[in-house]
Design a protein around this motif. Structure first.
Motif, mmCIF file in Angstrom:
data_model
loop_
_atom_site.group_PDB
_atom_site.id
_atom_site.type_symbol
_atom_site.label_atom_id
_atom_site.label_comp_id
_atom_site.label_asym_id
_atom_site.label_seq_id
_atom_site.Cartn_x
_atom_site.Cartn_y
_atom_site.Cartn_z
ATOM 1 N N ASP A 118 -10.967 46.605 12.817
ATOM 2 C CA ASP A 118 -10.373 45.396 11.805
ATOM 3 C C ASP A 118 -9.363 46.066 10.906
ATOM 4 O O ASP A 118 -8.390 45.541 10.697
ATOM 5 C CB ASP A 118 -11.561 44.880 11.085
ATOM 6 N N LEU A 119 -9.783 47.148 10.443
ATOM 7 C CA LEU A 119 -8.757 47.814 9.201
ATOM 8 C C LEU A 119 -7.779 48.514 9.791
ATOM 9 O O LEU A 119 -6.601 48.562 9.290
ATOM 10 C CB LEU A 119 -9.686 48.722 8.344
ATOM 11 N N TYR A 120 -7.640 49.388 10.831
ATOM 12 C CA TYR A 120 -6.827 50.064 11.265
ATOM 13 C C TYR A 120 -5.950 49.506 12.559
ATOM 14 O O TYR A 120 -4.965 50.330 12.807
ATOM 15 C CB TYR A 120 -7.033 51.626 11.589
ATOM 16 N N MET A 165 6.963 49.636 8.460
ATOM 17 C CA MET A 165 7.007 51.003 8.942
ATOM 18 C C MET A 165 5.614 51.598 8.801
ATOM 19 O O MET A 165 5.325 52.277 9.723
ATOM 20 C CB MET A 165 8.017 51.762 8.247
ATOM 21 N N GLU A 166 5.111 51.480 7.684
ATOM 22 C CA GLU A 166 3.662 52.066 7.539
ATOM 23 C C GLU A 166 2.488 51.411 8.497
ATOM 24 O O GLU A 166 1.665 51.887 9.045
ATOM 25 C CB GLU A 166 3.182 51.695 5.922
ATOM 26 N N ALA A 167 2.652 50.131 8.955
ATOM 27 C CA ALA A 167 1.825 49.416 9.732
ATOM 28 C C ALA A 167 1.874 50.025 11.166
ATOM 29 O O ALA A 167 0.962 50.316 11.808
ATOM 30 C CB ALA A 167 2.157 47.911 9.605
ATOM 31 N N ARG A 168 3.075 50.428 11.486
ATOM 32 C CA ARG A 168 3.389 50.756 12.866
ATOM 33 C C ARG A 168 2.898 52.247 12.880
ATOM 34 O O ARG A 168 2.245 52.814 13.871
ATOM 35 C CB ARG A 168 4.858 50.670 13.133
ATOM 36 N N THR A 169 3.082 52.950 11.916
ATOM 37 C CA THR A 169 2.481 54.207 11.839
ATOM 38 C C THR A 169 0.856 54.386 11.979
ATOM 39 O O THR A 169 0.420 55.213 12.570
ATOM 40 C CB THR A 169 2.954 55.110 10.490
#
Length: 227
Positions: A104-106, A131-135
């Motif tokens: 759910d979270l990651y 960008m943070e989400a793709r990382t």
């Protein structure tokens, strides 16, 4: 019908609960929430002011149950079926809850960040957040691939709530941020999930709404065919 699930057929978190319901053949009514319709949106807010779907209404008990993991646990406690999505053993329960939260979270949350950014107005995009989400997805993929090397399902041999969480997150995340060619355990796990009858039913019901998905052009052709 005692149970009503308030949902949207394209919403990934709704898919999680639908998989759980279909795994056990639980009878329920589905009511689509249309956030573009003020009356529909207001009716949802009256039941759950946070305004998130899905929520489960249990008329027999006079209860409204929000949050996907809580809904699935509620169903097992009050409307059990042949598939136990949360095991009895405390140690096994902890692992299911851990991986349920992980997906759910990651996986689902960063996937949704990427998707919603695509439909924002041009002057409201958040490239740093994307960008943070793709990382985060890169890191999650690595962890899942390592974790699934010798497992059939998310926590072992049995299909659980963690797998209900895994499918919608991985299905959409694999479109907006594809796996690498080396992540074979992760890819194989998603393929097993896609063959599950409950999953096929959920995605088949979602297909008429795929045109609303902002990354539709990146969806594999087989996703657009009958599941």
């Amino acid at each position: 019908m005692t149970l009503t699930l308030y949902l949207h057929p394209l919403a990934s978190f709704c898919h999680k609960v639908l998989i759980a319901l279909y795994e056990n053949g639980t009878a329920f009514d589905a009511e689509i929430v249309d956030f573009g319709n003020p009356e529909s949106a207001a009716a949802l807010l009256d039941k759950w002011p946070v305004g998130k779907i899905p929520i489960l209404g249990d008329r027999a008990a006079g209860r409204t149950i929000p949050e996907t993991s809580i809904i699935i646990e509620y169903l097992q406690a009050h409307y059990p079926g042949p598939v136990r999505l949360l095991p009895d053993d405390p140690g096994a329960q902890m692992q299911v809850r851990l991986w349920d939260r992980f997906y759910d979270l990651y996986v689902s949350v960063p996937m949704q960040k990427i998707v919603t950014d695509r439909i924002r107005p041009a002057d409201a995009h958040d490239p740093h957040g994307v960008m943070e989400a793709r990382t985060m997805l890169d890191q999650a993929y690595k962890m899942i691939d390592a974790h699934m090397q010798e497992k059939r399902w998310a926590t072992g041999d049995d299909f659980t709530m963690a797998d209900c969480a895994a499918l919608p997150g991985l299905f959409f995340a694999s479109i907006v941020h594809p796996f690498t060619g080396e992540q074979q355990a992760l890819s194989s796990y998603l393929e097993r999930l896609l063959q599950r009858p409950s999953v096929k039913r959920v995605l088949s019901e979602a297909q008429p709404y795929f045109s609303m998905f902002p990354y539709r052009e990146a969806m594999p052709a087989r996703y657009l065919e009958a599941m």
